[in-house]
Write an enzyme that holds these catalytic residues in place. Structure first.
Site, mmCIF file in Angstrom:
data_model
loop_
_atom_site.group_PDB
_atom_site.id
_atom_site.type_symbol
_atom_site.label_atom_id
_atom_site.label_comp_id
_atom_site.label_asym_id
_atom_site.label_seq_id
_atom_site.Cartn_x
_atom_site.Cartn_y
_atom_site.Cartn_z
ATOM 1 N N GLU A 79 5.516 35.077 12.794
ATOM 2 C CA GLU A 79 5.524 35.676 14.308
ATOM 3 C C GLU A 79 7.375 34.882 14.907
ATOM 4 O OE1 GLU A 79 2.096 35.663 17.136
ATOM 5 O OE2 GLU A 79 3.264 33.614 17.086
ATOM 6 N N HIS A 105 7.142 39.150 20.450
ATOM 7 C CA HIS A 105 7.910 38.267 18.993
ATOM 8 C C HIS A 105 8.851 39.660 17.762
ATOM 9 C CE1 HIS A 105 5.904 35.240 19.806
ATOM 10 N NE2 HIS A 105 4.460 36.007 20.106
ATOM 11 N N ASP A 137 5.537 48.862 15.465
ATOM 12 C CA ASP A 137 6.192 48.237 15.526
ATOM 13 C C ASP A 137 6.737 49.123 17.412
ATOM 14 O OD1 ASP A 137 9.090 47.807 15.186
ATOM 15 O OD2 ASP A 137 9.435 49.209 14.750
ATOM 16 N N HIS A 138 7.123 48.506 18.006
ATOM 17 C CA HIS A 138 7.659 48.296 19.511
ATOM 18 C C HIS A 138 6.165 49.148 19.853
ATOM 19 C CE1 HIS A 138 11.990 48.576 17.768
ATOM 20 N NE2 HIS A 138 11.680 48.689 19.351
ATOM 21 N N CYS A 149 0.766 32.153 26.528
ATOM 22 C CA CYS A 149 0.520 33.200 25.005
ATOM 23 C C CYS A 149 -0.439 33.979 26.273
ATOM 24 C CB CYS A 149 -0.079 32.698 24.007
ATOM 25 S SG CYS A 149 1.264 31.764 22.998
ATOM 26 N N HIS A 209 2.251 41.314 22.328
ATOM 27 C CA HIS A 209 1.113 40.302 22.780
ATOM 28 C C HIS A 209 0.946 39.799 23.752
ATOM 29 C CE1 HIS A 209 0.724 37.161 19.757
ATOM 30 N NE2 HIS A 209 1.810 37.282 20.441
ATOM 31 N N HIS A 249 4.000 39.124 26.480
ATOM 32 C CA HIS A 249 4.823 38.957 25.628
ATOM 33 C C HIS A 249 5.531 39.212 24.306
ATOM 34 C CE1 HIS A 249 2.157 36.136 23.662
ATOM 35 N NE2 HIS A 249 3.442 35.625 22.913
HETATM 36 NI NI NI Z 1 2.840 35.270 21.300
#
Ligand code: NI
Length: 154
Positions: A125, A41, A79-80, A33, A14, A39
């Site tokens: 996260e 998580h 997911d992904h 961020c 995100h 980036h």
């Molecule tokens: Ni983040």
């Protein structure tokens, strides 16, 4: 009343920014961020239900069935994925842990068996950062073009 918890995880990317802010303001608020290319998580989601124990099964809800529901309704959709652009129910939503966990709650609360209800959802996260929600009236703000196209269905 008994409480049961199931944990699931997913990986996603995100970028935190508000399209209504200037670049300078996004930078100031979100810092790293706000990296334009995003980036990632490794998220962990803990879902706690409360309900009565079925006298025949001895269970509030079969945890395997809860896992299946979580995978179908939530995990398969995030997911992904890139949470800013790939996920219908997050269109135009700033994908902070706070907003993501509220969106998950709104999906899951409609799909549970009658003898139980959502008690708490925790979204980790990272090992250090977590948001939890107990259904107490949070609203999701939507911003920008994605929000507009989601609203008109285009
Ligand atoms: Ni983040």
């Amino acid at each position: 009343m008994v409480y049961i918890t199931r944990k699931v995880d997913f990986c996603a990317s995100h970028r935190l920014y508000n399209p209504e802010f200037t670049d300078e303001k996004n930078d100031r608020i979100y810092g790293r961020c706000n990296n334009p290319n995003g980036h990632g998580h490794n998220y962990e989601l803990e879902v706690t239900l409360r309900g009565s124990v079925d006298p025949e099964t001895g269970m509030v809800m079969d945890l395997k069935a809860l896992k299946t529901l979580l995978v179908q309704e939530i995990i398969d959709k995030v997911d992904h994925k890139n949470l800013n652009v790939d996920v219908d129910f997050l269109a135009g939503v700033i994908p902070t842990a706070e907003n993501i966990v509220v969106s998950f709650w709104q999906i899951l609360e409609k799909r549970l068996p009658r003898n139980c209800e959502l008690h708490e959802m925790k979204l980790w996260e990272s090992a250090d950062n977590m948001a939890y929600y107990r259904g107490e009236g949070a609203e999701l703000a939507r911003h920008g073009e994605l929000a507009a196209s989601a609203a008109t269905g285009k």
